[in-house]
Design a protein around this motif. Structure first.
Motif, PDB file in Angstrom:
ATOM      1  N   THR A   7       0.865  -1.171   0.000  1.00 41.99           N
ATOM      2  CA  THR A   7       0.000   0.000   0.000  1.00 41.99           C
ATOM      3  C   THR A   7       0.906   1.227   0.000  1.00 41.99           C
ATOM      4  O   THR A   7       2.105   1.124   0.262  1.00 41.99           O
ATOM      5  CB  THR A   7      -0.908   0.036   1.246  1.00 41.99           C
ATOM      6  OG1 THR A   7      -0.087   0.127   2.405  1.00 41.99           O
ATOM      7  CG2 THR A   7      -1.823  -1.179   1.311  1.00 41.99           C
ATOM      8  N   ARG A   8       0.348   2.376  -0.293  1.00 44.73           N
ATOM      9  CA  ARG A   8       1.149   3.612  -0.281  1.00 44.73           C
ATOM     10  C   ARG A   8       1.793   3.839   1.083  1.00 44.73           C
ATOM     11  O   ARG A   8       2.945   4.215   1.185  1.00 44.73           O
ATOM     12  CB  ARG A   8       0.247   4.803  -0.607  1.00 44.73           C
ATOM     13  CG  ARG A   8       0.659   5.479  -1.873  1.00 44.73           C
ATOM     14  CD  ARG A   8      -0.177   6.697  -2.100  1.00 44.73           C
ATOM     15  NE  ARG A   8      -0.977   6.431  -3.287  1.00 44.73           N
ATOM     16  CZ  ARG A   8      -2.034   7.074  -3.646  1.00 44.73           C
ATOM     17  NH1 ARG A   8      -2.478   8.060  -2.928  1.00 44.73           N
ATOM     18  NH2 ARG A   8      -2.670   6.761  -4.741  1.00 44.73           N
ATOM     19  N   ARG A   9       1.015   3.594   2.111  1.00 42.25           N
ATOM     20  CA  ARG A   9       1.513   3.774   3.483  1.00 42.25           C
ATOM     21  C   ARG A   9       2.697   2.850   3.762  1.00 42.25           C
ATOM     22  O   ARG A   9       3.710   3.263   4.326  1.00 42.25           O
ATOM     23  CB  ARG A   9       0.384   3.498   4.463  1.00 42.25           C
ATOM     24  CG  ARG A   9       0.773   3.616   5.893  1.00 42.25           C
ATOM     25  CD  ARG A   9      -0.402   3.302   6.780  1.00 42.25           C
ATOM     26  NE  ARG A   9      -0.053   3.494   8.171  1.00 42.25           N
ATOM     27  CZ  ARG A   9      -0.886   3.303   9.151  1.00 42.25           C
ATOM     28  NH1 ARG A   9      -2.126   2.942   8.917  1.00 42.25           N
ATOM     29  NH2 ARG A   9      -0.487   3.471  10.391  1.00 42.25           N
ATOM     30  N   ALA A  11       4.731   1.442   1.587  1.00 40.42           N
ATOM     31  CA  ALA A  11       5.875   1.828   0.762  1.00 40.42           C
ATOM     32  C   ALA A  11       6.627   2.990   1.407  1.00 40.42           C
ATOM     33  O   ALA A  11       7.860   3.019   1.419  1.00 40.42           O
ATOM     34  CB  ALA A  11       5.414   2.210  -0.634  1.00 40.42           C
ATOM     35  N   LYS A  12       5.887   3.913   1.968  1.00 44.35           N
ATOM     36  CA  LYS A  12       6.500   5.057   2.657  1.00 44.35           C
ATOM     37  C   LYS A  12       7.259   4.578   3.906  1.00 44.35           C
ATOM     38  O   LYS A  12       8.347   5.064   4.208  1.00 44.35           O
ATOM     39  CB  LYS A  12       5.405   6.046   3.040  1.00 44.35           C
ATOM     40  CG  LYS A  12       5.888   7.371   3.506  1.00 44.35           C
ATOM     41  CD  LYS A  12       4.702   8.309   3.713  1.00 44.35           C
ATOM     42  CE  LYS A  12       5.172   9.660   4.192  1.00 44.35           C
ATOM     43  NZ  LYS A  12       4.035  10.570   4.416  1.00 44.35           N
ATOM     44  N   GLN A  13       6.690   3.621   4.614  1.00 48.15           N
ATOM     45  CA  GLN A  13       7.322   3.088   5.816  1.00 48.15           C
ATOM     46  C   GLN A  13       8.600   2.325   5.479  1.00 48.15           C
ATOM     47  O   GLN A  13       9.551   2.336   6.247  1.00 48.15           O
ATOM     48  CB  GLN A  13       6.334   2.204   6.578  1.00 48.15           C
ATOM     49  CG  GLN A  13       5.196   2.995   7.175  1.00 48.15           C
ATOM     50  CD  GLN A  13       4.055   2.120   7.661  1.00 48.15           C
ATOM     51  OE1 GLN A  13       3.817   1.032   7.152  1.00 48.15           O
ATOM     52  NE2 GLN A  13       3.329   2.621   8.640  1.00 48.15           N
ATOM     53  N   LYS A  15      10.729   3.066   3.114  1.00 48.88           N
ATOM     54  CA  LYS A  15      11.774   4.061   2.884  1.00 48.88           C
ATOM     55  C   LYS A  15      12.369   4.585   4.188  1.00 48.88           C
ATOM     56  O   LYS A  15      13.521   5.000   4.221  1.00 48.88           O
ATOM     57  CB  LYS A  15      11.227   5.218   2.060  1.00 48.88           C
ATOM     58  CG  LYS A  15      10.904   4.826   0.647  1.00 48.88           C
ATOM     59  CD  LYS A  15      10.310   5.975  -0.124  1.00 48.88           C
ATOM     60  CE  LYS A  15       9.932   5.519  -1.516  1.00 48.88           C
ATOM     61  NZ  LYS A  15       9.256   6.567  -2.272  1.00 48.88           N
ATOM     62  N   ALA A  16      11.594   4.549   5.269  1.00 48.81           N
ATOM     63  CA  ALA A  16      12.062   5.051   6.560  1.00 48.81           C
ATOM     64  C   ALA A  16      12.847   4.003   7.354  1.00 48.81           C
ATOM     65  O   ALA A  16      13.452   4.328   8.372  1.00 48.81           O
ATOM     66  CB  ALA A  16      10.869   5.538   7.383  1.00 48.81           C
ATOM     67  N   ARG A  22      15.841  -3.077   5.607  1.00 49.47           N
ATOM     68  CA  ARG A  22      15.359  -3.118   4.222  1.00 49.47           C
ATOM     69  C   ARG A  22      15.873  -4.356   3.496  1.00 49.47           C
ATOM     70  O   ARG A  22      15.149  -4.982   2.727  1.00 49.47           O
ATOM     71  CB  ARG A  22      15.781  -1.860   3.467  1.00 49.47           C
ATOM     72  CG  ARG A  22      14.753  -0.770   3.600  1.00 49.47           C
ATOM     73  CD  ARG A  22      15.047   0.352   2.675  1.00 49.47           C
ATOM     74  NE  ARG A  22      15.664   1.383   3.506  1.00 49.47           N
ATOM     75  CZ  ARG A  22      16.469   2.316   3.081  1.00 49.47           C
ATOM     76  NH1 ARG A  22      16.796   2.388   1.815  1.00 49.47           N
ATOM     77  NH2 ARG A  22      16.963   3.208   3.903  1.00 49.47           N
ATOM     78  N   LYS A  75       1.208  -2.553   6.338  1.00 47.24           N
ATOM     79  CA  LYS A  75       1.805  -1.805   7.441  1.00 47.24           C
ATOM     80  C   LYS A  75       3.146  -2.405   7.831  1.00 47.24           C
ATOM     81  O   LYS A  75       3.282  -3.629   7.912  1.00 47.24           O
ATOM     82  CB  LYS A  75       0.862  -1.841   8.641  1.00 47.24           C
ATOM     83  CG  LYS A  75       1.119  -0.803   9.688  1.00 47.24           C
ATOM     84  CD  LYS A  75       0.079  -0.945  10.787  1.00 47.24           C
ATOM     85  CE  LYS A  75      -0.357   0.381  11.305  1.00 47.24           C
ATOM     86  NZ  LYS A  75      -1.259   0.261  12.446  1.00 47.24           N
ATOM     87  N   GLU A  77       5.702  -1.388  10.924  1.00 50.79           N
ATOM     88  CA  GLU A  77       5.862  -0.479  12.065  1.00 50.79           C
ATOM     89  C   GLU A  77       6.661  -1.154  13.174  1.00 50.79           C
ATOM     90  O   GLU A  77       6.785  -2.373  13.204  1.00 50.79           O
ATOM     91  CB  GLU A  77       4.491  -0.104  12.649  1.00 50.79           C
ATOM     92  CG  GLU A  77       3.684   0.853  11.852  1.00 50.79           C
ATOM     93  CD  GLU A  77       4.079   2.302  12.044  1.00 50.79           C
ATOM     94  OE1 GLU A  77       4.912   2.612  12.930  1.00 50.79           O
ATOM     95  OE2 GLU A  77       3.571   3.140  11.294  1.00 50.79           O
TER      96      GLU A  77
END
Length: 84
Positions: A7-9, A11-13, A15-16, A22, A75, A77
């Protein structure tokens, strides 16, 4: 083989995440695409097709759609924030 979708969320996570996490995530995704139940996972209580994988302090939460052969990662996290 299963198609792994972020999901977009999520994918953003990704990168962080720190580089070491990773790399581990990439390895896990390859295994999920072959078989979403090959890596040590746990089913999320109260959900029908939702699972989690532990990667150090982080949790990867994903759903499996067996009919369309898709794994949807929604997700990534830290443990203390993953289930909120």
């Amino acid at each position: 083989m299963y198609e792994v979708i972020f999901t977009r969320r999520a994918a953003k996570q990704v990168k962080a995440l720190p580089p070491a996490h990773r790399r581990k995530l990439k390895e896990i995704i390859l295994r999920l695409s072959e078989n979403p139940f090959s890596y040590p996972y746990k089913k999320i209580r109260g959900e029908e097709h939702t699972y989690r994988i532990r990667v150090g302090q982080f949790r990867i939460l994903y759903e499996v759609d067996d009919r369309e052969l898709k794994v949807i990662i929604f997700k990534i996290e830290r443990r203390e924030r993953a289930y909120k």
